[in-house]
Design a protein around this motif. Structure first.
Motif, PDB file in Angstrom:
ATOM      1  N   LEU A  49       0.831  -1.202   0.000  1.00  0.00           N
ATOM      2  CA  LEU A  49       0.000   0.000   0.000  1.00  0.00           C
ATOM      3  C   LEU A  49       0.869   1.258   0.000  1.00  0.00           C
ATOM      4  O   LEU A  49       0.597   2.228  -0.719  1.00  0.00           O
ATOM      5  CB  LEU A  49      -0.939  -0.019   1.204  1.00  0.00           C
ATOM      6  CG  LEU A  49      -1.941   1.112   1.302  1.00  0.00           C
ATOM      7  CD1 LEU A  49      -2.928   1.041   0.144  1.00  0.00           C
ATOM      8  CD2 LEU A  49      -2.691   1.025   2.619  1.00  0.00           C
ATOM      9  N   GLN A  50       1.930   1.236   0.782  1.00  0.00           N
ATOM     10  CA  GLN A  50       2.848   2.375   0.846  1.00  0.00           C
ATOM     11  C   GLN A  50       3.517   2.611  -0.510  1.00  0.00           C
ATOM     12  O   GLN A  50       3.633   3.758  -0.955  1.00  0.00           O
ATOM     13  CB  GLN A  50       3.907   2.116   1.910  1.00  0.00           C
ATOM     14  CG  GLN A  50       4.887   3.242   2.101  1.00  0.00           C
ATOM     15  CD  GLN A  50       5.956   2.897   3.114  1.00  0.00           C
ATOM     16  OE1 GLN A  50       6.252   1.719   3.350  1.00  0.00           O
ATOM     17  NE2 GLN A  50       6.545   3.909   3.722  1.00  0.00           N
ATOM     18  N   SER A  51       3.931   1.566  -1.174  1.00  0.00           N
ATOM     19  CA  SER A  51       4.596   1.730  -2.475  1.00  0.00           C
ATOM     20  C   SER A  51       3.628   2.259  -3.524  1.00  0.00           C
ATOM     21  O   SER A  51       4.006   3.075  -4.369  1.00  0.00           O
ATOM     22  CB  SER A  51       5.223   0.415  -2.935  1.00  0.00           C
ATOM     23  OG  SER A  51       4.210  -0.541  -3.217  1.00  0.00           O
ATOM     24  N   LEU A  52       2.372   1.817  -3.486  1.00  0.00           N
ATOM     25  CA  LEU A  52       1.384   2.348  -4.421  1.00  0.00           C
ATOM     26  C   LEU A  52       1.166   3.839  -4.189  1.00  0.00           C
ATOM     27  O   LEU A  52       1.054   4.618  -5.140  1.00  0.00           O
ATOM     28  CB  LEU A  52       0.064   1.594  -4.287  1.00  0.00           C
ATOM     29  CG  LEU A  52       0.064   0.145  -4.776  1.00  0.00           C
ATOM     30  CD1 LEU A  52      -1.260  -0.516  -4.435  1.00  0.00           C
ATOM     31  CD2 LEU A  52       0.342   0.081  -6.257  1.00  0.00           C
ATOM     32  N   GLY A 112       1.944   9.362  -6.060  1.00  0.00           N
ATOM     33  CA  GLY A 112       2.305  10.757  -5.798  1.00  0.00           C
ATOM     34  C   GLY A 112       3.219  11.321  -6.866  1.00  0.00           C
ATOM     35  O   GLY A 112       3.024  12.456  -7.330  1.00  0.00           O
ATOM     36  N   THR A 113       4.198  10.550  -7.294  1.00  0.00           N
ATOM     37  CA  THR A 113       5.118  11.004  -8.328  1.00  0.00           C
ATOM     38  C   THR A 113       4.400  11.195  -9.649  1.00  0.00           C
ATOM     39  O   THR A 113       4.569  12.216 -10.328  1.00  0.00           O
ATOM     40  CB  THR A 113       6.264   9.987  -8.489  1.00  0.00           C
ATOM     41  OG1 THR A 113       6.933   9.851  -7.235  1.00  0.00           O
ATOM     42  CG2 THR A 113       7.253  10.422  -9.541  1.00  0.00           C
ATOM     43  N   VAL A 114       3.580  10.231 -10.029  1.00  0.00           N
ATOM     44  CA  VAL A 114       2.846  10.319 -11.295  1.00  0.00           C
ATOM     45  C   VAL A 114       1.852  11.471 -11.264  1.00  0.00           C
ATOM     46  O   VAL A 114       1.731  12.234 -12.234  1.00  0.00           O
ATOM     47  CB  VAL A 114       2.133   8.982 -11.595  1.00  0.00           C
ATOM     48  CG1 VAL A 114       1.211   9.094 -12.783  1.00  0.00           C
ATOM     49  CG2 VAL A 114       3.160   7.874 -11.815  1.00  0.00           C
ATOM     50  N   LEU A 115       1.146  11.625 -10.158  1.00  0.00           N
ATOM     51  CA  LEU A 115       0.171  12.704 -10.030  1.00  0.00           C
ATOM     52  C   LEU A 115       0.841  14.070 -10.126  1.00  0.00           C
ATOM     53  O   LEU A 115       0.358  14.967 -10.820  1.00  0.00           O
ATOM     54  CB  LEU A 115      -0.577  12.566  -8.704  1.00  0.00           C
ATOM     55  CG  LEU A 115      -1.683  13.562  -8.415  1.00  0.00           C
ATOM     56  CD1 LEU A 115      -2.800  13.425  -9.432  1.00  0.00           C
ATOM     57  CD2 LEU A 115      -2.225  13.346  -7.018  1.00  0.00           C
ATOM     58  N   ALA A 116       1.975  14.233  -9.458  1.00  0.00           N
ATOM     59  CA  ALA A 116       2.687  15.508  -9.498  1.00  0.00           C
ATOM     60  C   ALA A 116       3.139  15.840 -10.915  1.00  0.00           C
ATOM     61  O   ALA A 116       2.976  16.978 -11.386  1.00  0.00           O
ATOM     62  CB  ALA A 116       3.887  15.467  -8.556  1.00  0.00           C
ATOM     63  N   ARG A 117       3.666  14.876 -11.626  1.00  0.00           N
ATOM     64  CA  ARG A 117       4.103  15.116 -13.005  1.00  0.00           C
ATOM     65  C   ARG A 117       2.932  15.453 -13.918  1.00  0.00           C
ATOM     66  O   ARG A 117       3.024  16.325 -14.769  1.00  0.00           O
ATOM     67  CB  ARG A 117       4.849  13.910 -13.548  1.00  0.00           C
ATOM     68  CG  ARG A 117       6.228  13.781 -12.993  1.00  0.00           C
ATOM     69  CD  ARG A 117       6.933  12.581 -13.575  1.00  0.00           C
ATOM     70  NE  ARG A 117       8.240  12.469 -12.983  1.00  0.00           N
ATOM     71  CZ  ARG A 117       9.324  12.187 -13.675  1.00  0.00           C
ATOM     72  NH1 ARG A 117       9.255  11.983 -14.956  1.00  0.00           N
ATOM     73  NH2 ARG A 117      10.478  12.110 -13.063  1.00  0.00           N
ATOM     74  N   ALA A 118       1.817  14.745 -13.739  1.00  0.00           N
ATOM     75  CA  ALA A 118       0.649  15.002 -14.584  1.00  0.00           C
ATOM     76  C   ALA A 118       0.098  16.405 -14.347  1.00  0.00           C
ATOM     77  O   ALA A 118      -0.266  17.102 -15.303  1.00  0.00           O
ATOM     78  CB  ALA A 118      -0.430  13.953 -14.311  1.00  0.00           C
TER      79      ALA A 118
END
Length: 133
Positions: free
Chosen positions: A16-19, A24-30
């Motif tokens: 769950l932590q890794s997901l 977070g990284t993908v959302l920030a980039r998007a």
């Protein structure tokens, strides 16, 4: 509780932590791609990288100071509370960053589930568990 059961909880928690970390990284980039372009996007990514570089230096210092006041268990409670607060902020306060004109239509199963056809936690859950036709 058996040791095997505790190990299972630990593995589930780490998954769950890794997901959450990956999202977070993908959302920030998007969001950056949606809001900025050209040199403004480059400048924002540079600032983001500076913050990402400083965080691993500052976080242990804050954790160490917290350990001077309390036990190690409280450090994990503080991290869980911060994660929960960020999750609530994302779900309830983060607006859609992609303009309507640039959006692709939602998957047909998601359109059936949500009132507007937009992706939302409700429509995604509904699309995942609705019968396929």
């Amino acid at each position: 509780m058996r040791a095997g059961a505790r190990r299972g909880y630990l593995i589930a928690g780490r998954i769950l932590q890794s997901l959450g970390a990956a999202a977070g990284t993908v959302l920030a980039r998007a969001i950056v791609r949606d809001l900025f372009s050209g040199t403004a996007m480059t400048r924002f990514f540079s600032t983001r990288m500076v913050v990402s570089g400083i965080t691993p230096v500052v976080a242990p210092v804050i954790g160490g100071q917290l350990l001077r006041l309390t036990t190690w268990r409280v450090v994990f409670l503080v991290l869980a509370a911060a994660g929960g607060a960020l999750l609530l902020a994302i779900v309830f306060a983060l607006p859609e960053s992609l303009p309507d004109a640039k959006r692709a239509p939602a998957h047909p199963r998601a359109r059936r589930c949500g009132p507007s056809g937009r992706w939302s936690p409700t429509s995604i859950t509904c699309a995942m568990f609705s019968p396929r036709h």
